[in-house]
Motif scaffolding. Structure first.
Motif, PDB file in Angstrom:
ATOM      1  N   ASP A   1       0.881  -1.150   0.000  1.00  0.00           N
ATOM      2  CA  ASP A   1       0.000   0.000   0.000  1.00  0.00           C
ATOM      3  C   ASP A   1       0.930   1.213   0.000  1.00  0.00           C
ATOM      4  O   ASP A   1       2.128   1.083   0.235  1.00  0.00           O
ATOM      5  CB  ASP A   1      -0.886  -0.045   1.254  1.00  0.00           C
ATOM      6  CG  ASP A   1      -1.830   1.134   1.356  1.00  0.00           C
ATOM      7  OD1 ASP A   1      -2.246   1.672   0.307  1.00  0.00           O
ATOM      8  OD2 ASP A   1      -2.151   1.532   2.487  1.00  0.00           O
TER       9      ASP A   1
ATOM     10  N   THR B   1      -2.896   0.988  -4.455  1.00  0.00           N
ATOM     11  CA  THR B   1      -3.284   2.054  -3.548  1.00  0.00           C
ATOM     12  C   THR B   1      -4.637   2.637  -3.928  1.00  0.00           C
ATOM     13  O   THR B   1      -4.977   2.705  -5.113  1.00  0.00           O
ATOM     14  CB  THR B   1      -2.197   3.160  -3.490  1.00  0.00           C
ATOM     15  OG1 THR B   1      -2.598   4.183  -2.574  1.00  0.00           O
ATOM     16  CG2 THR B   1      -1.933   3.773  -4.860  1.00  0.00           C
TER      17      THR B   1
ATOM     18  N   GLY C   1       0.229  -3.724   4.433  1.00  0.00           N
ATOM     19  CA  GLY C   1      -0.911  -2.814   4.434  1.00  0.00           C
ATOM     20  C   GLY C   1      -1.149  -2.315   5.848  1.00  0.00           C
ATOM     21  O   GLY C   1      -0.795  -2.988   6.817  1.00  0.00           O
TER      22      GLY C   1
ATOM     23  N   ASP D   1      -7.007  -3.056   3.350  1.00  0.00           N
ATOM     24  CA  ASP D   1      -5.953  -3.978   2.929  1.00  0.00           C
ATOM     25  C   ASP D   1      -6.219  -5.418   3.374  1.00  0.00           C
ATOM     26  O   ASP D   1      -5.537  -6.340   2.930  1.00  0.00           O
ATOM     27  CB  ASP D   1      -4.602  -3.520   3.502  1.00  0.00           C
ATOM     28  CG  ASP D   1      -4.194  -2.155   2.980  1.00  0.00           C
ATOM     29  OD1 ASP D   1      -4.140  -1.994   1.743  1.00  0.00           O
ATOM     30  OD2 ASP D   1      -3.930  -1.258   3.798  1.00  0.00           O
TER      31      ASP D   1
END
Length: 179
Positions: free
Chosen positions: A19, A63, A111, A116
């Motif tokens: 992420d 993302t 994450g 996530d």
């Protein structure tokens, strides 16, 4: 430093997915008066990513936000798999796994927030920064000693390289005697 279980999980990793906000950055968004967005990236995380790629492990990002800053940073780091503006990350993750034809057990993911979790629950090695969401911390294999944007990515890169035996070649390069 790392448990035997964690090292065993890291031995088979072929892809590290990340992420961005809260992992590669400190989770803060800065805006100037003219609306320009600013983010801070930790250079040691970046160097870890470069070394990991030189060791034969691919890197990608998925993302929820979209930012030219992220595009620029990923281009600088030669990251191949860049997916931005993806609020529901699971379909993109599944598509990428199909394209790369790798098993979930061969993927590590870092994450920091609940969006996530669908990926974190499926990969072979899941991690969150020290300041990750409490719900995420309960469901990952590893909680980093470092916060997002402050070394958690470098820690994971080093773990993977050490587990796979490529860390020493990087150390040998930097510790070489001057000729």
């Amino acid at each position: 430093m790392f448990s035997e279980e964690l090292v065993n999980r890291a031995k088979n990793i072929k892809l590290l997915l990340l992420d961005v906000d809260g992992v590669l950055t400190n989770n803060y968004l800065y805006y100037s008066d003219d609306g320009q967005e600013h983010k801070s990236f930790y250079t040691r995380d970046g160097h870890g990513m470069v070394m990991l790629q030189k060791s034969g492990v691919d890197i990608g990002i998925i993302t929820g936000r979209k930012s030219q800053l992220v595009s620029n940073r990923m281009r600088d780091l030669k990251v191949k798999h860049v997916y931005q503006g993806v609020p529901d990350k699971l379909p993109t993750f599944l598509q990428l796994m199909g394209e790369l034809q790798i098993d979930f057990s061969e993927v590590a993911y870092i994450g920091d927030d609940i969006l996530d979790l669908p990926i974190l629950a499926r990969v072979g090695l899941s991690a969150t920064p020290a300041d990750g969401d409490p719900e995420v911390k309960q469901r990952v294999n590893h909680i980093s000693a470092f916060k997002g944007g402050q070394g958690c990515v470098r820690e994971m890169c080093e773990l993977i390289m050490k587990a796979q035996g490529s860390w020493q070649k990087h150390m040998d390069f930097y510790l070489r005697e001057n000729l």
